[in-house]
Design a protein around this motif. Structure first.
Motif, PDB file in Angstrom:
ATOM      1  N   LEU A 464     -28.616 -14.055   0.682  1.00 13.53           N
ATOM      2  CA  LEU A 464     -29.730 -14.997   0.475  1.00 13.53           C
ATOM      3  C   LEU A 464     -29.634 -15.586  -1.077  1.00 13.53           C
ATOM      4  O   LEU A 464     -29.829 -16.828  -1.155  1.00 13.53           O
ATOM      5  CB  LEU A 464     -30.926 -14.514   0.851  1.00 13.53           C
ATOM      6  N   CYS A 465     -29.475 -14.990  -1.857  1.00 14.65           N
ATOM      7  CA  CYS A 465     -29.433 -15.244  -3.362  1.00 14.65           C
ATOM      8  C   CYS A 465     -28.280 -16.123  -3.809  1.00 14.65           C
ATOM      9  O   CYS A 465     -28.492 -17.045  -4.628  1.00 14.65           O
ATOM     10  CB  CYS A 465     -29.632 -14.034  -4.503  1.00 14.65           C
ATOM     11  N   GLU A 466     -27.213 -15.891  -3.116  1.00 13.51           N
ATOM     12  CA  GLU A 466     -26.203 -16.768  -3.309  1.00 13.51           C
ATOM     13  C   GLU A 466     -26.228 -18.237  -2.481  1.00 13.51           C
ATOM     14  O   GLU A 466     -25.418 -19.124  -2.868  1.00 13.51           O
ATOM     15  CB  GLU A 466     -24.694 -16.301  -2.950  1.00 13.51           C
ATOM     16  N   GLU A 467     -27.062 -18.498  -1.819  1.00 10.85           N
ATOM     17  CA  GLU A 467     -27.527 -19.919  -1.257  1.00 10.85           C
ATOM     18  C   GLU A 467     -28.062 -20.641  -1.891  1.00 10.85           C
ATOM     19  O   GLU A 467     -28.891 -20.321  -2.691  1.00 10.85           O
ATOM     20  CB  GLU A 467     -28.062 -19.475   0.298  1.00 10.85           C
ATOM     21  N   ASP A 468     -27.857 -22.056  -1.850  1.00  7.67           N
ATOM     22  CA  ASP A 468     -28.670 -23.293  -2.517  1.00  7.67           C
ATOM     23  C   ASP A 468     -29.796 -23.454  -1.604  1.00  7.67           C
ATOM     24  O   ASP A 468     -29.689 -24.156  -0.624  1.00  7.67           O
ATOM     25  CB  ASP A 468     -27.611 -24.338  -2.380  1.00  7.67           C
ATOM     26  N   LEU A 469     -30.943 -22.789  -1.747  1.00 10.85           N
ATOM     27  CA  LEU A 469     -31.987 -22.608  -0.890  1.00 10.85           C
ATOM     28  C   LEU A 469     -32.824 -24.197  -1.083  1.00 10.85           C
ATOM     29  O   LEU A 469     -33.547 -24.672  -0.206  1.00 10.85           O
ATOM     30  CB  LEU A 469     -33.027 -21.724  -1.165  1.00 10.85           C
ATOM     31  N   LEU A 470     -32.630 -24.761  -2.329  1.00 15.57           N
ATOM     32  CA  LEU A 470     -33.277 -25.835  -2.539  1.00 15.57           C
ATOM     33  C   LEU A 470     -32.636 -26.934  -1.722  1.00 15.57           C
ATOM     34  O   LEU A 470     -33.290 -28.160  -1.144  1.00 15.57           O
ATOM     35  CB  LEU A 470     -33.189 -26.319  -3.902  1.00 15.57           C
ATOM     36  N   LEU A 471     -31.433 -27.128  -1.510  1.00 13.91           N
ATOM     37  CA  LEU A 471     -30.689 -27.977  -0.403  1.00 13.91           C
ATOM     38  C   LEU A 471     -31.045 -27.777   0.709  1.00 13.91           C
ATOM     39  O   LEU A 471     -31.380 -28.628   1.760  1.00 13.91           O
ATOM     40  CB  LEU A 471     -29.156 -27.672  -0.651  1.00 13.91           C
ATOM     41  N   TRP A 472     -31.327 -26.265   1.248  1.00 11.53           N
ATOM     42  CA  TRP A 472     -31.589 -25.938   2.480  1.00 11.53           C
ATOM     43  C   TRP A 472     -33.022 -26.727   3.042  1.00 11.53           C
ATOM     44  O   TRP A 472     -33.346 -27.025   3.952  1.00 11.53           O
ATOM     45  CB  TRP A 472     -31.816 -24.418   2.641  1.00 11.53           C
ATOM     46  N   ILE A 473     -34.157 -26.772   2.098  1.00 14.92           N
ATOM     47  CA  ILE A 473     -35.427 -26.990   2.394  1.00 14.92           C
ATOM     48  C   ILE A 473     -35.348 -28.438   2.506  1.00 14.92           C
ATOM     49  O   ILE A 473     -36.384 -29.146   3.323  1.00 14.92           O
ATOM     50  CB  ILE A 473     -36.463 -26.482   1.122  1.00 14.92           C
ATOM     51  N   LYS A 475     -33.458 -30.196   4.205  1.00 20.19           N
ATOM     52  CA  LYS A 475     -33.100 -30.678   5.573  1.00 20.19           C
ATOM     53  C   LYS A 475     -33.939 -29.949   6.823  1.00 20.19           C
ATOM     54  O   LYS A 475     -33.755 -30.005   7.642  1.00 20.19           O
ATOM     55  CB  LYS A 475     -31.567 -29.941   5.730  1.00 20.19           C
ATOM     56  N   HIS A 476     -34.943 -29.390   6.138  1.00 21.29           N
ATOM     57  CA  HIS A 476     -36.120 -28.757   7.131  1.00 21.29           C
ATOM     58  C   HIS A 476     -37.302 -29.158   6.795  1.00 21.29           C
ATOM     59  O   HIS A 476     -37.730 -29.736   5.626  1.00 21.29           O
ATOM     60  CB  HIS A 476     -35.781 -27.131   6.770  1.00 21.29           C
ATOM     61  N   THR A 477     -38.226 -28.883   7.779  1.00 19.99           N
ATOM     62  CA  THR A 477     -39.716 -29.373   7.666  1.00 19.99           C
ATOM     63  C   THR A 477     -40.516 -28.286   6.794  1.00 19.99           C
ATOM     64  O   THR A 477     -40.089 -27.294   6.089  1.00 19.99           O
ATOM     65  CB  THR A 477     -40.085 -29.256   9.029  1.00 19.99           C
ATOM     66  N   GLU A 478     -41.652 -28.879   6.324  1.00 12.11           N
ATOM     67  CA  GLU A 478     -42.439 -27.952   5.582  1.00 12.11           C
ATOM     68  C   GLU A 478     -42.717 -26.635   6.265  1.00 12.11           C
ATOM     69  O   GLU A 478     -42.952 -25.925   5.592  1.00 12.11           O
ATOM     70  CB  GLU A 478     -43.768 -28.900   5.288  1.00 12.11           C
ATOM     71  N   VAL A 479     -43.061 -26.690   7.569  1.00  6.04           N
ATOM     72  CA  VAL A 479     -43.384 -25.582   8.294  1.00  6.04           C
ATOM     73  C   VAL A 479     -42.489 -24.614   8.088  1.00  6.04           C
ATOM     74  O   VAL A 479     -42.668 -23.278   7.852  1.00  6.04           O
ATOM     75  CB  VAL A 479     -43.801 -25.830   9.883  1.00  6.04           C
ATOM     76  N   GLU A 480     -40.948 -24.881   8.475  1.00  9.69           N
ATOM     77  CA  GLU A 480     -39.819 -24.083   8.162  1.00  9.69           C
ATOM     78  C   GLU A 480     -39.830 -23.525   6.743  1.00  9.69           C
ATOM     79  O   GLU A 480     -39.530 -22.469   6.442  1.00  9.69           O
ATOM     80  CB  GLU A 480     -38.672 -24.804   8.731  1.00  9.69           C
ATOM     81  N   THR A 481     -40.039 -24.432   5.859  1.00  4.02           N
ATOM     82  CA  THR A 481     -39.998 -24.027   4.340  1.00  4.02           C
ATOM     83  C   THR A 481     -40.907 -22.918   4.072  1.00  4.02           C
ATOM     84  O   THR A 481     -40.855 -21.793   3.319  1.00  4.02           O
ATOM     85  CB  THR A 481     -40.309 -25.248   3.493  1.00  4.02           C
ATOM     86  N   VAL A 482     -42.354 -23.110   4.664  1.00  4.53           N
ATOM     87  CA  VAL A 482     -43.386 -22.114   4.367  1.00  4.53           C
ATOM     88  C   VAL A 482     -42.931 -20.806   5.026  1.00  4.53           C
ATOM     89  O   VAL A 482     -42.978 -19.729   4.496  1.00  4.53           O
ATOM     90  CB  VAL A 482     -44.665 -22.570   4.730  1.00  4.53           C
TER      91      VAL A 482
END
Length: 535
Positions: A464-473, A475-482
């Motif tokens: 998980l730490c190696e992923e670009d999580l800012l790029l992931w959010i 592409k996803h909704t606020e609900v999924e981000t929360v």
């Protein structure tokens, strides 16, 4: 906690014994201090910004110290309990009295040391001293404390005294503790008991005050423990230590003039010399106890130094009550052949008068190597149940371990069995089948499965730490981000709670990811998420 000696003395200084006793005589016995109501001069700092009440350090090592006297007219009785505020129920005192007198000791003059274990009385309040619970998780299984039991470590003295009706002076100094550190407490008793029998209670109080200056019994740390003019150097093992190693010896590269006693172990006993068999001579028991699984019949005593003939192990059904020959009778089936080499090695040591400590080392090394030969094939197979690291995806739950299949394991023994590391012949397959059906295997495998499951969780966190999580959010909704933030926070809590084998920088990276994701959300959501837990 730093080592604290008496004022003006360093950790290696030897306090004059008379001065220590004189200081104890000039003090009043400690009063029972109510929780939260300790005087200011009874409170110290433990180095972590938290106050320690007087006797807290003592309580981390000992529950109390007892003196048990044995009188022909009055019977046995606990004469002294120190510190005086220590609590023992009447039943516990009775157990201590009966267990503090050595069995079969009528003809033994001088000093005797032994230990016992007894159950705490039901209804006893749980100790307020929780430090031991914190340390327990880092201890190997065999050193974890059992909350239901106390251990008693005894130094018993029996000498002739014509002034007494019994004709003997008989008294025991007993250390009561929750810690199963047999060798350590026996060494402590050797330091204080002989002097105590000469100087009585003032000396005992001075010794207890020394114990109250000890640092906490933290596993893995080298501890310097002053006791009545000497300093003991010890290290309590951890569950991460390599079997068969003695860390304290490895750490002691230079001679330290401040150290009086170096203990290579806190718990191991001399297994070649406490080798004692208690038995009976009454023929009644030969008949009454013949249903026991193991019976040893001993013949005439051999002259000292003579090596006894080899005795065959016989089936229990061949045992007759009165006319059976000496031998070992058992209802169990031995799976492995007897190792003649180790027997010859030990017998040679007896002939050459090799020290019992050296004989014990030989025995321990032998059984350690035998255990490793047995367990390595199991470890190798269990490791194969672990999923490959490339199968771990940060966006899926960690993969499950493969199932342990006994027959699949048995097939691996032909090429990678114990015959690769052990010279002993026998029915290894039968031994493994027996082991796999036993509670010992169940406990061992549960521990290994937990360790591997935690390793998978740790690898999942690293992925998980190696992923670009800012790029992931993006592409996803606020609900999924929360939902992602809440799951990551739960991962952090789990890692702390279960002590997952995660690198510190991995945890810090994850916290940084969480903070960055929260800051990328609208302010109203930021406030809500920041309140759900510390990041």
């Amino acid at each position: 906690m730093a080592l604290r000696g008496p004022a003006g003395l360093g950790p290696g200084s030897r306090r004059p014994l008379d001065e220590a006793v004189a200081g104890a005589e000039g003090r009043e016995a400690p009063a029972l201090v109510a929780a939260g109501g300790a005087p200011e001069d009874d409170e110290e700092d433990d180095g972590r910004g938290r106050g320690l009440l007087r006797w807290d350090s003592f309580s981390a090592w000992l529950h109390c110290v007892c003196v048990v006297g044995f009188d022909l007219e009055l019977g046995q009785a606990v004469e002294v309990i120190y510190p005086q505020h220590s609590k023992l129920t009447d039943r516990e005192k009775t157990n201590i009295c009966y267990l503090s007198f050595p069995d079969s000791n009528s003809g033994c003059l001088g000093d005797t040391q032994f230990c016992f274990r007894f159950r705490q009385s039901s209804g006893r309040r749980v100790s307020l001293h929780c430090l031991l619970d914190q340390f327990d998780k880092d201890l190997p299984v065999y050193l974890k404390k059992d909350p239901a039991y106390f251990y008693g470590y005894v130094y018993f003295r029996q000498v002739r005294d014509k002034t007494l009706k019994r004709g003997y002076f008989q008294k025991s100094l007993v250390l009561i503790s929750k810690l199963p550190y047999i060798h350590f407490f026996h060494t402590v008793l050797k330091q204080i008991a002989p002097e105590y029998f000469e100087k009585n209670e003032p000396y005992l109080e001075a010794a207890c005050n020394d114990v109250d200056r000890w640092p906490a019994p933290v596993p893995g740390k080298t501890l310097h423990l002053p006791i009545m003019g000497v300093v003991m150097k010890v290290r309590i093992p951890t569950c991460h230590d390599k079997p068969g190693t003695t860390q304290i010896v490895q750490l002691t590269q230079q001679v330290d003039t401040n150290i009086s006693v170096i203990l290579p172990t806190v718990h191991e006993v001399d297994i070649f010399r406490p080798s004692v068999i208690l038995g009976v001579t009454n023929p009644f028991f030969a008949k009454t106890l013949q249903h026991w699984p193991h019976i040893i019949r001993i013949g005439d005593l051999k002259p000292t130094g003579e090596i006894p003939k080899q005795v065959k192990v016989k089936k229990l059904k061949n045992l007759k009550t009165l006319d059976s020959k000496p031998g070992v009778y058992t209802s169990y089936k031995p799976y492995l052949n007897r190792d003649e080499e180790i027997i010859k090695q030990l017998q040679k040591g007896v002939q050459q008068k090799r020290p019992s400590e050296a004989q014990s080392v030989i025995l321990r090394r032998y059984f350690l190597e035998l255990t490793q030969s047995f367990i390595i094939p199991l470890e190798r197979y269990v490791a194969s149940l672990m999923p490959l690291q490339k199968s771990i995806s940060p966006w899926k739950s960690p993969p499950q371990l493969r199932q342990f299949l006994p027959e699949e394991f048995m097939k691996t023994l032909e090429k990678t069995g114990p015959q690769l590391t052990s010279r002993i012949k026998g029915d290894w397959i039968g031994l493994y089948r027996h082991f796999l059906k036993s509670p010992n295997f169940d406990g061992w495998f549960k521990t290994r499965r937990k360790e591997m499951t935690q390793k998978l969780e740790a690898l999942h966190l690293e992925a998980l730490c190696e992923e670009d999580l800012l790029l992931w959010i993006q592409k996803h909704t606020e609900v999924e981000t929360v939902d992602l933030v809440l799951k990551l926070k739960n991962k952090l809590l789990q890692a702390d709670r279960e002590h997952l084998p995660v690198k510190p920088d991995t945890m810090e990276k994850l916290r940084t990811h969480i903070d960055a994701i929260i800051l990328a959300l609208p302010e109203d959501l930021q406030g809500i998420l920041l309140k759900t837990g510390m990041t």
